[in-house]
Design a protein around this motif. Structure first.
Motif, PDB file in Angstrom:
ATOM      1  N   ASP A   1     -11.683   5.184  -7.974  1.00 34.47           N
ATOM      2  CA  ASP A   1     -10.905   5.545  -9.151  1.00 34.47           C
ATOM      3  C   ASP A   1      -9.519   4.914  -9.131  1.00 34.47           C
ATOM      4  N   GLY A   2      -9.120   4.322  -8.000  1.00 33.45           N
ATOM      5  CA  GLY A   2      -7.822   3.671  -7.935  1.00 33.45           C
ATOM      6  C   GLY A   2      -7.717   2.789  -6.708  1.00 33.45           C
ATOM      7  N   LEU A   3      -6.912   1.730  -6.843  1.00 32.62           N
ATOM      8  CA  LEU A   3      -6.767   0.762  -5.773  1.00 32.62           C
ATOM      9  C   LEU A   3      -5.354   0.193  -5.823  1.00 32.62           C
ATOM     10  N   GLN A   4      -4.728   0.081  -4.655  1.00 29.12           N
ATOM     11  CA  GLN A   4      -3.379  -0.471  -4.567  1.00 29.12           C
ATOM     12  C   GLN A   4      -3.211  -1.111  -3.196  1.00 29.12           C
ATOM     13  N   PHE A   5      -2.456  -2.197  -3.150  1.00 32.68           N
ATOM     14  CA  PHE A   5      -2.249  -2.939  -1.914  1.00 32.68           C
ATOM     15  C   PHE A   5      -0.795  -2.837  -1.493  1.00 32.68           C
ATOM     16  N   ILE A   6      -0.574  -2.706  -0.192  1.00 34.34           N
ATOM     17  CA  ILE A   6       0.781  -2.664   0.359  1.00 34.34           C
ATOM     18  C   ILE A   6       0.838  -3.651   1.515  1.00 34.34           C
ATOM     19  N   GLN A   7       1.883  -4.492   1.505  1.00 33.19           N
ATOM     20  CA  GLN A   7       2.102  -5.395   2.622  1.00 33.19           C
ATOM     21  C   GLN A   7       3.487  -5.122   3.171  1.00 33.19           C
ATOM     22  N   LYS A   8       3.531  -4.582   4.390  1.00 32.35           N
ATOM     23  CA  LYS A   8       4.797  -4.278   5.047  1.00 32.35           C
ATOM     24  C   LYS A   8       5.247  -5.402   5.968  1.00 32.35           C
ATOM     25  N   LYS A   9       4.274  -6.179   6.473  1.00 29.32           N
ATOM     26  CA  LYS A   9       4.611  -7.317   7.316  1.00 29.32           C
ATOM     27  C   LYS A   9       3.501  -8.351   7.208  1.00 29.32           C
ATOM     28  N   LYS A  10       3.834  -9.592   7.567  1.00 30.99           N
ATOM     29  CA  LYS A  10       2.852 -10.662   7.502  1.00 30.99           C
ATOM     30  C   LYS A  10       1.694 -10.357   8.444  1.00 30.99           C
ATOM     31  N   GLY A  11       0.501 -10.684   7.976  1.00 31.71           N
ATOM     32  CA  GLY A  11      -0.686 -10.479   8.799  1.00 31.71           C
ATOM     33  C   GLY A  11      -1.267  -9.088   8.727  1.00 31.71           C
ATOM     34  N   GLU A  12      -0.755  -8.273   7.805  1.00 27.43           N
ATOM     35  CA  GLU A  12      -1.245  -6.893   7.672  1.00 27.43           C
ATOM     36  C   GLU A  12      -1.354  -6.540   6.198  1.00 27.43           C
ATOM     37  N   LEU A  13      -2.438  -5.915   5.820  1.00 20.79           N
ATOM     38  CA  LEU A  13      -2.620  -5.439   4.453  1.00 20.79           C
ATOM     39  C   LEU A  13      -3.123  -4.004   4.505  1.00 20.79           C
ATOM     40  N   ILE A  14      -2.440  -3.139   3.783  1.00 16.97           N
ATOM     41  CA  ILE A  14      -2.873  -1.749   3.651  1.00 16.97           C
ATOM     42  C   ILE A  14      -3.495  -1.611   2.267  1.00 16.97           C
ATOM     43  N   VAL A  15      -4.693  -1.083   2.211  1.00 18.57           N
ATOM     44  CA  VAL A  15      -5.392  -0.889   0.951  1.00 18.57           C
ATOM     45  C   VAL A  15      -5.494   0.613   0.702  1.00 18.57           C
ATOM     46  N   LEU A  16      -4.832   1.078  -0.356  1.00 19.69           N
ATOM     47  CA  LEU A  16      -4.914   2.481  -0.747  1.00 19.69           C
ATOM     48  C   LEU A  16      -6.062   2.628  -1.732  1.00 19.69           C
ATOM     49  N   ILE A  17      -6.939   3.582  -1.474  1.00 20.08           N
ATOM     50  CA  ILE A  17      -8.109   3.789  -2.323  1.00 20.08           C
ATOM     51  C   ILE A  17      -8.202   5.257  -2.719  1.00 20.08           C
ATOM     52  N   ILE A  18      -8.369   5.487  -4.010  1.00 20.55           N
ATOM     53  CA  ILE A  18      -8.741   6.816  -4.504  1.00 20.55           C
ATOM     54  C   ILE A  18     -10.253   6.765  -4.690  1.00 20.55           C
ATOM     55  N   LYS A  19     -10.954   7.558  -3.911  1.00 15.34           N
ATOM     56  CA  LYS A  19     -12.413   7.556  -3.964  1.00 15.34           C
ATOM     57  C   LYS A  19     -12.903   8.152  -5.285  1.00 15.34           C
ATOM     58  N   GLY A  20     -13.841   7.458  -5.916  1.00 15.18           N
ATOM     59  CA  GLY A  20     -14.521   7.990  -7.071  1.00 15.18           C
ATOM     60  C   GLY A  20     -15.754   8.752  -6.630  1.00 15.18           C
ATOM     61  N   LYS A  21     -16.450   9.336  -7.550  1.00 12.27           N
ATOM     62  CA  LYS A  21     -17.609  10.159  -7.207  1.00 12.27           C
ATOM     63  C   LYS A  21     -18.746   9.354  -6.591  1.00 12.27           C
ATOM     64  N   ASP A  22     -18.829   8.046  -6.897  1.00  7.76           N
ATOM     65  CA  ASP A  22     -19.900   7.208  -6.358  1.00  7.76           C
ATOM     66  C   ASP A  22     -19.465   6.395  -5.138  1.00  7.76           C
ATOM     67  N   PHE A  23     -18.249   6.621  -4.660  1.00  9.74           N
ATOM     68  CA  PHE A  23     -17.748   5.881  -3.507  1.00  9.74           C
ATOM     69  C   PHE A  23     -18.399   6.430  -2.247  1.00  9.74           C
ATOM     70  N   ASP A  24     -19.009   5.536  -1.467  1.00 10.27           N
ATOM     71  CA  ASP A  24     -19.667   5.966  -0.237  1.00 10.27           C
ATOM     72  C   ASP A  24     -19.358   4.966   0.882  1.00 10.27           C
ATOM     73  N   GLU A  25     -19.962   5.149   2.024  1.00  5.37           N
ATOM     74  CA  GLU A  25     -19.692   4.284   3.179  1.00  5.37           C
ATOM     75  C   GLU A  25     -20.085   2.834   2.901  1.00  5.37           C
ATOM     76  N   GLU A  26     -21.160   2.627   2.164  1.00  2.00           N
ATOM     77  CA  GLU A  26     -21.589   1.266   1.829  1.00  2.00           C
ATOM     78  C   GLU A  26     -20.530   0.573   0.954  1.00  2.00           C
ATOM     79  N   THR A  27     -19.977   1.305   0.006  1.00  3.24           N
ATOM     80  CA  THR A  27     -18.910   0.757  -0.836  1.00  3.24           C
ATOM     81  C   THR A  27     -17.708   0.397   0.017  1.00  3.24           C
TER      82      THR A  27
END
Length: 69
Positions: free
Chosen positions: A1-27
């Motif tokens: 239901d939502g996705l956002q990226f944060i980069q605090k330093k080079k070589g690192e990416l933080i991915v914020l995810i709001i899980k939707g009802k169909d979000f599972d381990e395979e996703t």
């Protein structure tokens, strides 16, 4: 239901995810594999599940928040 990226330093990416009802381990694996393929094996990818994404003080939503110069 939502996705956002944060980069605090080079070589690192933080991915914020709001899980939707169909979000599972395979996703989650598909997300991780996609970012791994695009960014390469040297980039550290951290996936965090959140209830809401970060909104700026002025009320705007930024899909990528970068603190890297």
């Amino acid at each position: 239901d939502g996705l956002q990226f944060i980069q605090k330093k080079k070589g690192e990416l933080i991915v914020l995810i709001i899980k939707g009802k169909d979000f599972d381990e395979e996703t989650m694996r598909c997300f991780y594999d996609f970012y791994r393929n695009v960014l390469g094996k040297t980039t550290q990818i951290k996936i965090q599940y959140v209830e809401k994404l970060i909104i700026q003080r002025n009320g705007k939503f930024l899909p990528l928040i970068s603190y890297v110069d």
